[in-house]
Design a protein around this motif. Sequence first.
Motif, PDB file in Angstrom:
ATOM      1  N   MET A  39      44.896  40.519  42.215  1.00 23.78           N
ATOM      2  CA  MET A  39      43.494  40.647  41.970  1.00 23.78           C
ATOM      3  C   MET A  39      43.242  41.045  40.532  1.00 23.78           C
ATOM      4  O   MET A  39      44.002  41.787  39.965  1.00 23.78           O
ATOM      5  CB  MET A  39      42.941  41.731  42.872  1.00 23.78           C
ATOM      6  N   ARG A  40      42.107  40.585  40.097  1.00 22.18           N
ATOM      7  CA  ARG A  40      41.746  40.899  38.740  1.00 22.18           C
ATOM      8  C   ARG A  40      40.278  41.260  38.708  1.00 22.18           C
ATOM      9  O   ARG A  40      39.463  40.645  39.374  1.00 22.18           O
ATOM     10  CB  ARG A  40      42.000  39.641  37.936  1.00 22.18           C
ATOM     11  N   SER A  41      39.962  42.245  37.982  1.00 18.76           N
ATOM     12  CA  SER A  41      38.550  42.644  37.954  1.00 18.76           C
ATOM     13  C   SER A  41      37.983  42.374  36.578  1.00 18.76           C
ATOM     14  O   SER A  41      38.662  42.509  35.573  1.00 18.76           O
ATOM     15  CB  SER A  41      38.404  44.112  38.322  1.00 18.76           C
ATOM     16  N   LYS A  42      36.706  42.009  36.587  1.00 22.01           N
ATOM     17  CA  LYS A  42      36.047  41.713  35.323  1.00 22.01           C
ATOM     18  C   LYS A  42      34.599  42.197  35.438  1.00 22.01           C
ATOM     19  O   LYS A  42      33.813  41.594  36.138  1.00 22.01           O
ATOM     20  CB  LYS A  42      36.114  40.215  35.078  1.00 22.01           C
ATOM     21  N   GLY A  74      33.147  44.647  36.897  1.00 23.45           N
ATOM     22  CA  GLY A  74      32.643  45.090  38.169  1.00 23.45           C
ATOM     23  C   GLY A  74      32.672  44.019  39.241  1.00 23.45           C
ATOM     24  O   GLY A  74      32.399  44.303  40.400  1.00 23.45           O
ATOM     25  N   LYS A  75      32.968  42.781  38.879  1.00 24.91           N
ATOM     26  CA  LYS A  75      32.999  41.716  39.867  1.00 24.91           C
ATOM     27  C   LYS A  75      34.455  41.350  40.116  1.00 24.91           C
ATOM     28  O   LYS A  75      35.208  41.130  39.199  1.00 24.91           O
ATOM     29  CB  LYS A  75      32.240  40.511  39.333  1.00 24.91           C
ATOM     30  N   THR A  76      34.849  41.241  41.338  1.00 28.88           N
ATOM     31  CA  THR A  76      36.235  40.967  41.686  1.00 28.88           C
ATOM     32  C   THR A  76      36.411  39.462  41.940  1.00 28.88           C
ATOM     33  O   THR A  76      35.665  38.858  42.697  1.00 28.88           O
ATOM     34  CB  THR A  76      36.644  41.736  42.952  1.00 28.88           C
ATOM     35  N   ILE A  77      37.437  38.892  41.260  1.00 29.81           N
ATOM     36  CA  ILE A  77      37.761  37.475  41.450  1.00 29.81           C
ATOM     37  C   ILE A  77      39.132  37.410  42.087  1.00 29.81           C
ATOM     38  O   ILE A  77      40.080  37.999  41.599  1.00 29.81           O
ATOM     39  CB  ILE A  77      37.795  36.726  40.109  1.00 29.81           C
ATOM     40  N   ARG A  78      39.201  36.692  43.147  1.00 25.20           N
ATOM     41  CA  ARG A  78      40.489  36.514  43.816  1.00 25.20           C
ATOM     42  C   ARG A  78      41.054  35.143  43.473  1.00 25.20           C
ATOM     43  O   ARG A  78      40.376  34.129  43.624  1.00 25.20           O
ATOM     44  CB  ARG A  78      40.322  36.600  45.325  1.00 25.20           C
ATOM     45  N   LEU A  79      42.282  35.123  43.018  1.00 20.84           N
ATOM     46  CA  LEU A  79      42.980  33.873  42.726  1.00 20.84           C
ATOM     47  C   LEU A  79      44.059  33.679  43.767  1.00 20.84           C
ATOM     48  O   LEU A  79      44.879  34.544  43.987  1.00 20.84           O
ATOM     49  CB  LEU A  79      43.619  33.913  41.341  1.00 20.84           C
ATOM     50  N   ASN A  80      44.026  32.516  44.364  1.00 17.42           N
ATOM     51  CA  ASN A  80      45.068  32.184  45.338  1.00 17.42           C
ATOM     52  C   ASN A  80      46.089  31.261  44.670  1.00 17.42           C
ATOM     53  O   ASN A  80      45.730  30.357  43.916  1.00 17.42           O
ATOM     54  CB  ASN A  80      44.461  31.472  46.546  1.00 17.42           C
ATOM     55  N   PRO A  81      47.358  31.479  44.941  1.00 12.00           N
ATOM     56  CA  PRO A  81      48.370  30.595  44.344  1.00 12.00           C
ATOM     57  C   PRO A  81      48.269  29.187  44.942  1.00 12.00           C
ATOM     58  O   PRO A  81      47.822  28.981  46.055  1.00 12.00           O
ATOM     59  CB  PRO A  81      49.691  31.248  44.708  1.00 12.00           C
ATOM     60  N   VAL A  82      48.699  28.211  44.142  1.00 11.19           N
ATOM     61  CA  VAL A  82      48.679  26.821  44.590  1.00 11.19           C
ATOM     62  C   VAL A  82      49.778  26.633  45.615  1.00 11.19           C
ATOM     63  O   VAL A  82      50.885  27.131  45.461  1.00 11.19           O
ATOM     64  CB  VAL A  82      48.898  25.870  43.393  1.00 11.19           C
ATOM     65  N   ASP A  83      49.448  25.925  46.660  1.00 16.98           N
ATOM     66  CA  ASP A  83      50.412  25.671  47.722  1.00 16.98           C
ATOM     67  C   ASP A  83      51.451  24.674  47.217  1.00 16.98           C
ATOM     68  O   ASP A  83      51.151  23.526  46.910  1.00 16.98           O
ATOM     69  CB  ASP A  83      49.672  25.122  48.942  1.00 16.98           C
ATOM     70  N   GLU A  84      52.693  25.091  47.134  1.00 17.20           N
ATOM     71  CA  GLU A  84      53.789  24.247  46.653  1.00 17.20           C
ATOM     72  C   GLU A  84      54.266  23.263  47.713  1.00 17.20           C
ATOM     73  O   GLU A  84      54.876  22.259  47.410  1.00 17.20           O
ATOM     74  CB  GLU A  84      54.972  25.127  46.222  1.00 17.20           C
ATOM     75  N   ASP A  85      54.017  23.537  48.949  1.00 14.43           N
ATOM     76  CA  ASP A  85      54.518  22.699  50.025  1.00 14.43           C
ATOM     77  C   ASP A  85      53.525  21.622  50.434  1.00 14.43           C
ATOM     78  O   ASP A  85      53.648  21.051  51.509  1.00 14.43           O
ATOM     79  CB  ASP A  85      54.852  23.564  51.246  1.00 14.43           C
TER      80      ASP A  85
END
Length: 118
Positions: free
Chosen positions: A1-4, A6-17
Amino acid sequence: MRSKGGKTIRLNPVDEDHQVTDHPARANLEALMDQKLFAQRIRSERSAAYWFAASLWGVSGLVLGAILGAYMMFMAMDSALPLASEAVTRGIAVENARNSVDNRDPILSDPARPQPQP
């Protein structure tokens, strides 16, 4: 997670499969394309073979025609040489006879013709 700010952005990893699913008729399409490429290759090879045969026959005919033409010209010249030689010999004989008659003293004197001085 990364915050910027006061707003939280969730990054999901790219599905390799992640699998790409093929079209069910892909094998048939590839086979069809292979057949078309093969047919095109056969046409190309056949065309090259035809051109090779045509050029081979053309060059062979040209060489054979030149040899046969030279032989026929030689035979014509060889058979015409005796005739030409005989004609030249006859011409020389006629010219020599004419000169001999012209240089002979006339039997009858011709007043129009000047007499040679002895």
